[in-house]
Design a protein around this motif. Structure first.
Motif, PDB file in Angstrom:
ATOM      1  N   TYR A 190       0.834  -1.207   0.000  1.00 32.37           N
ATOM      2  CA  TYR A 190       0.000   0.000   0.000  1.00 32.37           C
ATOM      3  C   TYR A 190       0.866   1.254   0.000  1.00 32.37           C
ATOM      4  O   TYR A 190       0.604   2.212  -0.741  1.00 32.37           O
ATOM      5  N   LEU A 191       1.926   1.238   0.818  1.00 35.83           N
ATOM      6  CA  LEU A 191       2.776   2.426   0.896  1.00 35.83           C
ATOM      7  C   LEU A 191       3.583   2.627  -0.377  1.00 35.83           C
ATOM      8  O   LEU A 191       3.750   3.766  -0.839  1.00 35.83           O
ATOM      9  N   LEU A 192       4.089   1.546  -0.951  1.00 30.93           N
ATOM     10  CA  LEU A 192       4.890   1.689  -2.167  1.00 30.93           C
ATOM     11  C   LEU A 192       4.037   2.126  -3.351  1.00 30.93           C
ATOM     12  O   LEU A 192       4.467   2.965  -4.157  1.00 30.93           O
ATOM     13  N   THR A 193       2.820   1.570  -3.470  1.00 41.17           N
ATOM     14  CA  THR A 193       1.938   2.039  -4.556  1.00 41.17           C
ATOM     15  C   THR A 193       1.479   3.464  -4.307  1.00 41.17           C
ATOM     16  O   THR A 193       1.109   4.175  -5.244  1.00 41.17           O
ATOM     17  N   GLY A 194       1.502   3.895  -3.033  1.00 39.65           N
ATOM     18  CA  GLY A 194       1.154   5.277  -2.732  1.00 39.65           C
ATOM     19  C   GLY A 194       2.134   6.273  -3.319  1.00 39.65           C
ATOM     20  O   GLY A 194       1.769   7.427  -3.588  1.00 39.65           O
ATOM     21  N   LEU A 195       3.385   5.844  -3.503  1.00 45.67           N
ATOM     22  CA  LEU A 195       4.359   6.727  -4.162  1.00 45.67           C
ATOM     23  C   LEU A 195       3.900   7.072  -5.570  1.00 45.67           C
ATOM     24  O   LEU A 195       3.891   8.242  -5.979  1.00 45.67           O
ATOM     25  N   VAL A 196       3.510   6.048  -6.321  1.00 54.52           N
ATOM     26  CA  VAL A 196       3.046   6.272  -7.700  1.00 54.52           C
ATOM     27  C   VAL A 196       1.724   7.028  -7.707  1.00 54.52           C
ATOM     28  O   VAL A 196       1.523   7.969  -8.481  1.00 54.52           O
ATOM     29  N   ALA A 197       0.805   6.613  -6.820  1.00 57.93           N
ATOM     30  CA  ALA A 197      -0.503   7.268  -6.781  1.00 57.93           C
ATOM     31  C   ALA A 197      -0.376   8.731  -6.384  1.00 57.93           C
ATOM     32  O   ALA A 197      -1.111   9.588  -6.894  1.00 57.93           O
ATOM     33  N   GLY A 198       0.561   9.044  -5.483  1.00 60.57           N
ATOM     34  CA  GLY A 198       0.748  10.434  -5.069  1.00 60.57           C
ATOM     35  C   GLY A 198       1.225  11.312  -6.205  1.00 60.57           C
ATOM     36  O   GLY A 198       0.725  12.435  -6.407  1.00 60.57           O
ATOM     37  N   LEU A 203      -1.117  14.241  -7.913  1.00 59.16           N
ATOM     38  CA  LEU A 203      -0.691  15.641  -7.933  1.00 59.16           C
ATOM     39  C   LEU A 203      -0.649  16.175  -9.357  1.00 59.16           C
ATOM     40  O   LEU A 203      -1.135  17.295  -9.626  1.00 59.16           O
ATOM     41  N   LEU A 204      -0.070  15.402 -10.285  1.00 61.13           N
ATOM     42  CA  LEU A 204       0.009  15.869 -11.669  1.00 61.13           C
ATOM     43  C   LEU A 204      -1.382  16.078 -12.258  1.00 61.13           C
ATOM     44  O   LEU A 204      -1.631  17.090 -12.948  1.00 61.13           O
ATOM     45  N   TRP A 205      -2.288  15.140 -11.989  1.00 58.96           N
ATOM     46  CA  TRP A 205      -3.633  15.299 -12.519  1.00 58.96           C
ATOM     47  C   TRP A 205      -4.335  16.496 -11.887  1.00 58.96           C
ATOM     48  O   TRP A 205      -5.016  17.265 -12.581  1.00 58.96           O
ATOM     49  N   SER A 206      -4.192  16.675 -10.602  1.00 53.51           N
ATOM     50  CA  SER A 206      -4.858  17.787  -9.925  1.00 53.51           C
ATOM     51  C   SER A 206      -4.384  19.124 -10.468  1.00 53.51           C
ATOM     52  O   SER A 206      -5.195  20.033 -10.726  1.00 53.51           O
ATOM     53  N   LEU A 207      -3.072  19.252 -10.661  1.00 48.43           N
ATOM     54  CA  LEU A 207      -2.542  20.510 -11.202  1.00 48.43           C
ATOM     55  C   LEU A 207      -3.029  20.727 -12.635  1.00 48.43           C
ATOM     56  O   LEU A 207      -3.469  21.840 -12.993  1.00 48.43           O
ATOM     57  N   ALA A 208      -2.966  19.669 -13.453  1.00 52.98           N
ATOM     58  CA  ALA A 208      -3.383  19.813 -14.848  1.00 52.98           C
ATOM     59  C   ALA A 208      -4.866  20.130 -14.944  1.00 52.98           C
ATOM     60  O   ALA A 208      -5.281  21.013 -15.723  1.00 52.98           O
ATOM     61  N   THR A 267     -11.520  12.732 -11.808  1.00 50.73           N
ATOM     62  CA  THR A 267     -11.122  12.843 -10.403  1.00 50.73           C
ATOM     63  C   THR A 267     -11.864  11.822  -9.540  1.00 50.73           C
ATOM     64  O   THR A 267     -11.278  11.210  -8.637  1.00 50.73           O
ATOM     65  N   ARG A 268     -13.126  11.621  -9.840  1.00 52.10           N
ATOM     66  CA  ARG A 268     -13.895  10.630  -9.075  1.00 52.10           C
ATOM     67  C   ARG A 268     -13.389   9.216  -9.328  1.00 52.10           C
ATOM     68  O   ARG A 268     -13.387   8.383  -8.422  1.00 52.10           O
ATOM     69  N   ARG A 269     -12.965   8.943 -10.564  1.00 53.52           N
ATOM     70  CA  ARG A 269     -12.417   7.605 -10.836  1.00 53.52           C
ATOM     71  C   ARG A 269     -11.116   7.401 -10.058  1.00 53.52           C
ATOM     72  O   ARG A 269     -10.887   6.324  -9.488  1.00 53.52           O
ATOM     73  N   LEU A 270     -10.267   8.417 -10.044  1.00 55.35           N
ATOM     74  CA  LEU A 270      -9.011   8.300  -9.293  1.00 55.35           C
ATOM     75  C   LEU A 270      -9.292   8.177  -7.797  1.00 55.35           C
ATOM     76  O   LEU A 270      -8.649   7.381  -7.093  1.00 55.35           O
ATOM     77  N   ARG A 327     -13.365  17.289  -1.668  1.00 51.43           N
ATOM     78  CA  ARG A 327     -12.604  16.400  -0.790  1.00 51.43           C
ATOM     79  C   ARG A 327     -11.755  15.432  -1.613  1.00 51.43           C
ATOM     80  O   ARG A 327     -10.641  15.073  -1.221  1.00 51.43           O
ATOM     81  N   ASP A 328     -12.292  14.974  -2.755  1.00 49.64           N
ATOM     82  CA  ASP A 328     -11.498  14.129  -3.647  1.00 49.64           C
ATOM     83  C   ASP A 328     -10.245  14.864  -4.110  1.00 49.64           C
ATOM     84  O   ASP A 328      -9.131  14.317  -4.080  1.00 49.64           O
ATOM     85  N   LEU A 329     -10.441  16.106  -4.555  1.00 50.24           N
ATOM     86  CA  LEU A 329      -9.310  16.887  -5.043  1.00 50.24           C
ATOM     87  C   LEU A 329      -8.305  17.141  -3.924  1.00 50.24           C
ATOM     88  O   LEU A 329      -7.080  17.061  -4.136  1.00 50.24           O
ATOM     89  N   ALA A 330      -8.810  17.416  -2.727  1.00 54.76           N
ATOM     90  CA  ALA A 330      -7.920  17.661  -1.594  1.00 54.76           C
ATOM     91  C   ALA A 330      -7.071  16.433  -1.281  1.00 54.76           C
ATOM     92  O   ALA A 330      -5.880  16.542  -0.971  1.00 54.76           O
ATOM     93  N   TRP A 331      -7.676  15.236  -1.382  1.00 53.80           N
ATOM     94  CA  TRP A 331      -6.907  14.035  -1.089  1.00 53.80           C
ATOM     95  C   TRP A 331      -5.858  13.764  -2.163  1.00 53.80           C
ATOM     96  O   TRP A 331      -4.720  13.385  -1.852  1.00 53.80           O
ATOM     97  N   LEU A 332      -6.198  13.957  -3.432  1.00 55.67           N
ATOM     98  CA  LEU A 332      -5.229  13.716  -4.490  1.00 55.67           C
ATOM     99  C   LEU A 332      -4.018  14.635  -4.355  1.00 55.67           C
ATOM    100  O   LEU A 332      -2.888  14.251  -4.691  1.00 55.67           O
ATOM    101  N   ILE A 333      -4.240  15.844  -3.841  1.00 57.33           N
ATOM    102  CA  ILE A 333      -3.110  16.760  -3.614  1.00 57.33           C
ATOM    103  C   ILE A 333      -2.357  16.375  -2.345  1.00 57.33           C
ATOM    104  O   ILE A 333      -1.121  16.373  -2.309  1.00 57.33           O
ATOM    105  N   THR A 334      -3.095  16.033  -1.298  1.00 56.92           N
ATOM    106  CA  THR A 334      -2.471  15.685  -0.017  1.00 56.92           C
ATOM    107  C   THR A 334      -1.707  14.377  -0.105  1.00 56.92           C
ATOM    108  O   THR A 334      -0.712  14.173   0.605  1.00 56.92           O
ATOM    109  N   LEU A 335      -2.150  13.479  -0.986  1.00 53.88           N
ATOM    110  CA  LEU A 335      -1.513  12.171  -1.083  1.00 53.88           C
ATOM    111  C   LEU A 335      -0.052  12.281  -1.486  1.00 53.88           C
ATOM    112  O   LEU A 335       0.766  11.435  -1.088  1.00 53.88           O
TER     113      LEU A 335
END
Length: 410
Positions: A11-19, A23-28, A53-56, A99-107
């Motif tokens: 979970y933690l290692l895949t979180g690196l990729v997901a983070g 972030l890239l998707w949220s900014l774009a 964003t909802r799918r992510l 809240r979805d967007l906030a988590w994708l940035i916080t992740l």
């Protein structure tokens, strides 16, 4: 514990990729929507970005639920609107969208820190345990003490193995703890919030109100039918009998027959009165208000063809609506046990813990009752109208257990 640690590490290692991806998707998405918001493409772009964003966020719910061991429900409410503007407004009004967007940035910072920490801890501990297999190929003559003897000598490399094994439980605990904290943070942002709970509660109350209205309308129709076909017919028959008796009384030759008609009319009126009393008991038994639920259930048990034992506090009193609903639950349960289950005995139990009143009807019948049957469905409506819960357990062969729980504040 090993599976839990490996799951947490994954979970933690895949979180690196997901983070990074989040972030890239949220900014774009944010930049694109902001630039196009002044054009006619702003609305469609916002809806498309929200969909992605909802799918992510859905993938993140799945990952966090996998780690927590419990699925995280979707927080979204249905989107209505026949125009793009109204759909944009509906999506933007949902807190879950932001809240979805906030988590994708916080992740990104959380996932980066946790993932790197987990990777370093795992690599160091695994390297220590496996030191004799690889450390000889990495000479380091400038290593300070005590790293120098541990890394450059065969005895030192062998000594690293027990050290790594001793540190392994602490490393595994740290990895699981990091994963748990990250998943709990994800759940706090991605799980249904107050808005979704209020929407669901409103929908539930709307459905409950509709069912209660339907149940009350059906009850009124039943009372009207019983009055028309029962008591009213008996009273009309008694009136006709009395009219015939009066006519016979005017003729001295038929005086004896008139007396028989009067007696018949009296019996018809007695039957009508009994019918009216039965209807009154079907609406609200007077004994409930006079002596309480326990006494009413005892009277009900006395009228039942089954052997019925009633357990509970004879002095306990509850809100009138709760007592009435509980009474009819027991009445329906005893009727079903006698008519359909082939039971010979029942046990009725009432209990309260200060916040909830529980009524249980258990029979020794053949079981196999249909929880969705018309009789039980009517009871369920009555119970749900008080924010209660009705459960039916009836395996083939029995026993059948009818259990109703009512909040005391109903």
């Amino acid at each position: 514990m090993l599976r839990a640690t490996l799951r947490a590490l994954a979970y933690l290692l895949t979180g690196l990729v997901a983070g990074v991806a989040g972030l890239l998707w949220s900014l774009a998405a944010t930049v694109t929507v902001a630039v196009l918001s002044v054009t006619q493409l702003g609305g469609p772009t916002f809806l498309a970005a929200s969909w992605v964003t909802r799918r992510l966020a859905g993938l993140e719910r799945h990952r966090a639920g996998w780690q927590l061991g419990a699925a995280i429900e979707s927080p979204y409410t249905s989107i209505t609107g026949d125009t793009i503007r109204r759909r944009v407004t509906a999506v933007a009004a949902q807190p879950a969208t932001w809240r979805d967007l906030a988590w994708l940035i916080t992740l990104f910072p959380i996932g980066l820190a946790s993932g790197i920490a987990a990777a370093v801890v795992t690599a160091v501990d695994a390297g220590a345990v496996l030191a004799p297999l690889w450390l000889w190929a990495v000479p380091n003559p400038r290593a300070p003490f005590p790293a120098d003897p541990l890394m450059t000598t065969a005895a030192g490399r062998l000594a690293l193995v027990p050290i790594g094994l001793l540190v392994l439980p602490a490393a595994a605990w740290l990895i699981r703890r990091l994963a748990q904290l990250q998943a709990a943070t994800a759940s706090a942002l991605l799980a249904p919030g107050t808005h979704r709970r209020l929407v669901d509660e409103t929908a539930r109350l709307t459905e409950t109100r509709r069912r209660v209205v339907d149940a009350q309308a059906a009850e009124l129709r039943r009372i009207e039918r019983d009055l028309h076909d029962g008591a009213q017919a008996r009273i009309v028959a008694a009136g006709m009998t009395l009219a015939l008796a009066a006519r016979k009384l005017r003729d001295p030759a038929h005086g004896g027959a008139a007396a028989a008609d009067v007696e018949l009319a009296r019996r018809q009126l007695d039957d009508a009165l009994a019918e009216l009393r039965r209807l009154v008991r079907g609406i609200h038994p007077p004994i409930l208000g006079d002596r309480g639920l326990h006494a009413a259930l005892a009277a009900l048990a006395g009228d039942s063809p089954l052997t019925v034992a009633v357990h509970g506090d004879p002095t306990a009193r509850h809100p009138a609506a709760v007592e009435s609903a509980a009474y009819f639950v027991v009445a329906e349960g005893l009727t079903n046990a006698a008519k359909h289950a082939g039971a010979t005995a029942c046990v009725v139990t009432t209990a309260t813990n200060g916040t909830t009143v529980t009524v249980t009807v258990t029979d020794d019948g053949r079981g196999g009752a249909d929880p969705a049957g018309s009789g039980l469905d009517g009871l369920r409506r009555r119970v749900e109208a008080l924010d209660g819960d009705l459960t039916v357990t009836s395996p083939p062969g029995g026993p059948t257990v009818l259990r109703a729980e009512f909040p005391c504040a109903s």
